[in-house]
Design a protein around this motif. Structure first.
Motif, PDB file in Angstrom:
ATOM      1  N   THR A 233      44.090  44.303  32.928  1.00 11.79           N
ATOM      2  CA  THR A 233      44.913  45.127  33.035  1.00 11.79           C
ATOM      3  C   THR A 233      46.158  44.420  33.899  1.00 11.79           C
ATOM      4  O   THR A 233      47.387  44.843  33.242  1.00 11.79           O
ATOM      5  N   GLN A 234      46.275  42.946  34.374  1.00 14.57           N
ATOM      6  CA  GLN A 234      47.205  43.433  35.571  1.00 14.57           C
ATOM      7  C   GLN A 234      48.045  42.060  34.548  1.00 14.57           C
ATOM      8  O   GLN A 234      49.374  41.820  34.707  1.00 14.57           O
ATOM      9  N   VAL A 235      47.106  41.402  33.189  1.00 14.57           N
ATOM     10  CA  VAL A 235      48.311  41.023  32.680  1.00 14.57           C
ATOM     11  C   VAL A 235      48.787  41.374  31.865  1.00 14.57           C
ATOM     12  O   VAL A 235      48.790  40.993  30.114  1.00 14.57           O
TER      13      VAL A 235
ATOM     14  N   GLY B 160      45.653  42.719  49.679  1.00 14.08           N
ATOM     15  CA  GLY B 160      47.049  41.984  48.712  1.00 14.08           C
ATOM     16  C   GLY B 160      46.528  42.596  47.402  1.00 14.08           C
ATOM     17  O   GLY B 160      45.259  42.813  47.093  1.00 14.08           O
ATOM     18  N   CYS B 161      47.910  42.057  46.358  1.00 15.78           N
ATOM     19  CA  CYS B 161      47.499  41.690  45.582  1.00 15.78           C
ATOM     20  C   CYS B 161      48.497  41.141  44.414  1.00 15.78           C
ATOM     21  O   CYS B 161      49.473  41.512  45.102  1.00 15.78           O
ATOM     22  N   LEU B 162      48.332  40.450  43.362  1.00 14.20           N
ATOM     23  CA  LEU B 162      49.923  39.612  42.859  1.00 14.20           C
ATOM     24  C   LEU B 162      50.316  40.838  41.738  1.00 14.20           C
ATOM     25  O   LEU B 162      51.158  40.628  42.200  1.00 14.20           O
ATOM     26  N   SER B 163      49.746  42.251  41.954  1.00 13.67           N
ATOM     27  CA  SER B 163      50.820  43.182  40.908  1.00 13.67           C
ATOM     28  C   SER B 163      51.601  43.898  42.505  1.00 13.67           C
ATOM     29  O   SER B 163      52.493  44.606  41.797  1.00 13.67           O
TER      30      SER B 163
ATOM     31  N   GLN C 274      35.699  45.561  43.758  1.00 13.85           N
ATOM     32  CA  GLN C 274      36.377  46.240  43.754  1.00 13.85           C
ATOM     33  C   GLN C 274      37.496  47.191  43.681  1.00 13.85           C
ATOM     34  O   GLN C 274      37.764  47.532  43.266  1.00 13.85           O
ATOM     35  N   HIS C 275      38.509  46.056  43.907  1.00 17.02           N
ATOM     36  CA  HIS C 275      39.415  46.025  44.239  1.00 17.02           C
ATOM     37  C   HIS C 275      40.192  45.773  42.788  1.00 17.02           C
ATOM     38  O   HIS C 275      40.830  46.209  41.924  1.00 17.02           O
ATOM     39  N   GLU C 276      39.593  44.606  41.859  1.00 23.40           N
ATOM     40  CA  GLU C 276      39.827  44.226  40.517  1.00 23.40           C
ATOM     41  C   GLU C 276      39.138  45.439  39.683  1.00 23.40           C
ATOM     42  O   GLU C 276      39.748  45.672  38.551  1.00 23.40           O
ATOM     43  N   MET C 277      38.263  45.987  40.060  1.00 21.52           N
ATOM     44  CA  MET C 277      37.135  47.029  38.558  1.00 21.52           C
ATOM     45  C   MET C 277      38.617  48.579  39.262  1.00 21.52           C
ATOM     46  O   MET C 277      38.474  49.035  37.832  1.00 21.52           O
ATOM     47  N   ASP C 278      38.980  48.486  40.237  1.00 19.61           N
ATOM     48  CA  ASP C 278      39.724  49.955  40.754  1.00 19.61           C
ATOM     49  C   ASP C 278      41.188  48.641  39.256  1.00 19.61           C
ATOM     50  O   ASP C 278      41.375  50.449  38.828  1.00 19.61           O
ATOM     51  N   HIS C 279      41.284  48.120  39.505  1.00 18.72           N
ATOM     52  CA  HIS C 279      42.353  48.017  38.360  1.00 18.72           C
ATOM     53  C   HIS C 279      42.302  48.058  37.129  1.00 18.72           C
ATOM     54  O   HIS C 279      42.961  48.669  36.010  1.00 18.72           O
ATOM     55  N   LEU C 280      41.283  47.878  36.591  1.00 17.93           N
ATOM     56  CA  LEU C 280      40.506  48.269  35.027  1.00 17.93           C
ATOM     57  C   LEU C 280      40.523  50.112  34.743  1.00 17.93           C
ATOM     58  O   LEU C 280      40.682  50.067  33.486  1.00 17.93           O
TER      59      LEU C 280
HETATM   60 NI    NI Z   1      44.878  44.046  43.056  1.00 20.89          NI
END
Ligand code: NI
Length: 171
Positions: free
Chosen positions: A50-52, A91-94, A133-139
């Protein structure tokens, strides 16, 4: 391989819900390779498709100290999470240069497909559990700042919009 552009909060595309990957084929392998390169370049410990701006259920993670243990999760699902919670500074790259505490289940069990399209399960805690959990939230279109108060979220949003404007002005 190629570096991908990472979307920055509050970009509305970060709130799109990713679709399951139908088949782990050469196209998906190329996306995974590009996502891994982008994550290591940042550097970050995790990246969701999602982030890309790719809205398919793909996550790459590397929480190792040496950054040499790439983990790939295709169509990940949380099949169990512990009743105990734990708070981590995320933290988050986005969301560049912003960190804050988020409380989540301390342990999770996740089922996913690997790069060969084979199903596997992992039960984990610590940073890997937080990261999953953080990355799956992004999805699901969710960014970690959405766990914070409205006041904090508005502040981050304003700061990043200002920063984006300044970056554009520099070009
Ligand atoms: Ni993130």
């Amino acid at each position: 391989m190629a570096l991908l552009n990472v979307l920055c909060y509050p970009d509305p595309r970060l709130h799109k819900v990713a679709k399951p990957v139908a088949q782990v084929d050469a196209r998906i392998k190329k996306i995974v390779a590009d996502m891994a390169e982008t994550m290591y370049d940042a550097p970050g410990v995790g990246l969701a498709a999602t982030q890309v701006d790719i809205h398919e259920r793909i996550v790459v993670i590397d929480v190792s100290d040496e950054q040499n243990e790439l983990r790939v999760f295709i169509n990940p699902e949380i099949i169990w999470s512990s009743p105990e919670k734990k708070s981590w500074r995320e933290g988050c790259l986005s969301v560049p240069d912003f960190y804050d505490e988020v409380e989540r289940p301390a342990q999770v069990k996740v089922r996913a497909l690997d790069l060969d399209g084979k199903e596997f399960e992992i039960e984990t805690d610590g940073l890997l559990a937080v990261c999953l959990q953080h990355e799956m939230d992004h999805l699901q279109g969710k960014v970690f700042v959405e766990y914070l108060s409205m006041l904090k979220r508005t502040r981050v949003s304003q700061k990043l919009k200002k920063r984006a404007k300044e970056l554009l002005g520099e070009r």
